[in-house]
Scaffold this active site. Sequence first.
Site, short mmCIF file in Angstrom:
data_model
loop_
_atom_site.label_atom_id
_atom_site.label_comp_id
_atom_site.label_asym_id
_atom_site.label_seq_id
_atom_site.Cartn_x
_atom_site.Cartn_y
_atom_site.Cartn_z
N GLU A 109 -39.21 42.03 33.43
CA GLU A 109 -40.38 43.62 33.66
C GLU A 109 -42.08 42.56 32.90
OE1 GLU A 109 -39.25 46.68 31.89
OE2 GLU A 109 -41.02 47.67 31.59
N ASP A 111 -45.97 44.47 32.69
CA ASP A 111 -45.86 45.92 32.68
C ASP A 111 -47.72 46.14 32.21
OD1 ASP A 111 -43.36 46.57 32.67
OD2 ASP A 111 -43.64 47.37 30.01
N GLU A 113 -49.39 49.62 31.18
CA GLU A 113 -49.42 51.42 30.96
C GLU A 113 -50.94 51.74 30.71
OE1 GLU A 113 -45.47 52.42 29.42
OE2 GLU A 113 -45.82 51.36 28.36
N THR A 127 -50.30 46.73 27.69
CA THR A 127 -49.09 45.59 28.46
C THR A 127 -48.25 45.43 28.42
OG1 THR A 127 -50.66 43.41 27.95
CG2 THR A 127 -51.42 44.49 29.76
N ASN A 128 -46.66 44.52 28.66
CA ASN A 128 -46.08 44.24 28.10
C ASN A 128 -44.89 43.22 28.73
OD1 ASN A 128 -44.59 43.61 26.14
ND2 ASN A 128 -43.33 45.57 25.66
N ARG A 137 -44.07 42.79 23.32
CA ARG A 137 -44.62 40.91 24.15
C ARG A 137 -45.81 41.34 23.95
NH1 ARG A 137 -40.49 37.68 26.47
NH2 ARG A 137 -40.32 36.29 25.64
N GLU A 138 -46.12 42.42 23.34
CA GLU A 138 -47.58 44.17 23.61
C GLU A 138 -48.85 43.23 23.60
OE1 GLU A 138 -44.96 44.42 21.57
OE2 GLU A 138 -43.65 46.37 22.56
N TRP A 203 -46.96 59.41 21.12
CA TRP A 203 -47.26 58.48 20.31
C TRP A 203 -48.78 57.32 21.83
CZ3 TRP A 203 -46.97 53.88 24.42
CH2 TRP A 203 -47.28 54.35 26.12
N GLY A 207 -51.33 57.04 18.82
CA GLY A 207 -50.40 57.11 18.35
C GLY A 207 -49.63 58.78 17.78
C1 LIG Z 1 -58.84 56.99 22.41
O1 LIG Z 1 -60.42 57.38 21.63
C2 LIG Z 1 -59.82 57.03 20.25
C3 LIG Z 1 -61.21 57.02 19.38
O2 LIG Z 1 -62.63 56.42 20.25
C4 LIG Z 1 -59.51 55.45 20.16
O3 LIG Z 1 -59.77 55.10 18.77
C5 LIG Z 1 -58.21 55.46 20.77
O4 LIG Z 1 -58.00 53.84 20.55
C6 LIG Z 1 -58.26 55.47 22.17
N1 LIG Z 1 -57.19 55.03 22.99
C7 LIG Z 1 -56.59 55.72 22.61
C8 LIG Z 1 -55.38 55.57 24.30
O5 LIG Z 1 -55.83 56.25 21.93
#
Ligand SMILES: *[C@@H]1O[C@H](CO)[C@@H](O)[C@H](O)[C@H]1NC(C)=O
Length: 296
Positions: A109, A111, A113, A127-128, A137-138, A203, A207
């Site tokens: 695969e 990726d 995303e 990516t992976n 392997r991100e 996630w 996060g």
């Molecule tokens: C969203 O914005 C925050 C603040 O700038 C950043 O830390 C983060 O990496 C960005 N992207 C995602 C997908 O969380």
Amino acid sequence: MASSFSYNPSQNLAILLLVAFITNYLVLVAVAGNFNQDFDITWGDGRGKIVNNGQVLTLSLDKASGSGFQSKDQYLFGKIDMQIKLVPGNSAGTVTAYYLRSEGSSWDEIDFEFLGNLSGDPYIVHTNIFSQGKGNREQQFYVWFDPTADFHTYSILWNPQHVVLYVDGTPIREFKNMESIGVAYPKNQPMKIYSSLWNAEEWATRGGLVKTDWTKAPFTASYKSFNDDQACVWSSSSSSSSSCSNTTSVMLSQELDTTSQERLKWVQKNYMIYNYCTDTQRFPQGLPLECTAPAQ
Ligand SMILES: *[C@@H]1O[C@H](CO)[C@@H](O)[C@H](O)[C@H]1NC(C)=O
Ligand SMILES: *[C@@H]1O[C@H](CO)[C@@H](O)[C@H](O)[C@H]1NC(C)=O
């Protein structure tokens, strides 16, 4: 009496223009690819749509469901381009996945995303690469433009020497064939192209701290200008062979030239925000083999 045979230059011109128009039209269609011909919408109950005579595909996501499509063909090596315009505005919690994948439990695969964000905050290009069922392997990147304002080209080059991911022609990641040191490499399982737009608020954004705002639904991503002219279409009928055009043979041996290597370094220095190869906490028993080999 002679009138029906008389020479009429304007009529001729009209025919010429018509021929020119038809020829142009065919050329355009051939170059741009056609989503009806090349892809099936596979899920989403009408949320995925092919519009503009097959020139544009859109996926959408609402609280009830996302949507997705896959290629009709399978590929064994190639360079594949797709232009994508990501979900604009508040796309937090949404993920647009675009990837190649083979079948079975020991799949390969590759990726892309795209992890959405609050308006004005940066998307993450995640990516992976999996070989024979093993991923982990991100690498993650920001991009140097707003990927929701317009279409941008996301390309996957996959040949026996390496996998390269490109954004607008700039390489952002290279995964070399390191079978010689015992790292499995995707090289004999044909892959289809897949894409989906789905909810990953647990996630995706910061996060999982920022959830999907359903008052902004439906969320929509758009695709155009798919190009597989330099890819090898695999055919199962003729005893596991794949057909490649002549231009493709160049692609099959292509390595990164000096300029591309410089660009890759520039991206990795300025836009890479996560690299599994430097995450020693995650791999207390030691980094994966390919990370400690030179130049990965
Ligand atoms: C969203 O914005 C925050 C603040 O700038 C950043 O830390 C983060 O990496 C960005 N992207 C995602 C997908 O969380
Ligand atoms: C590919 O190109 C080479 C020379 O450039 C030619 O000799 C060969 O016949 C071509 N093969 C096909 C399948 O067109």
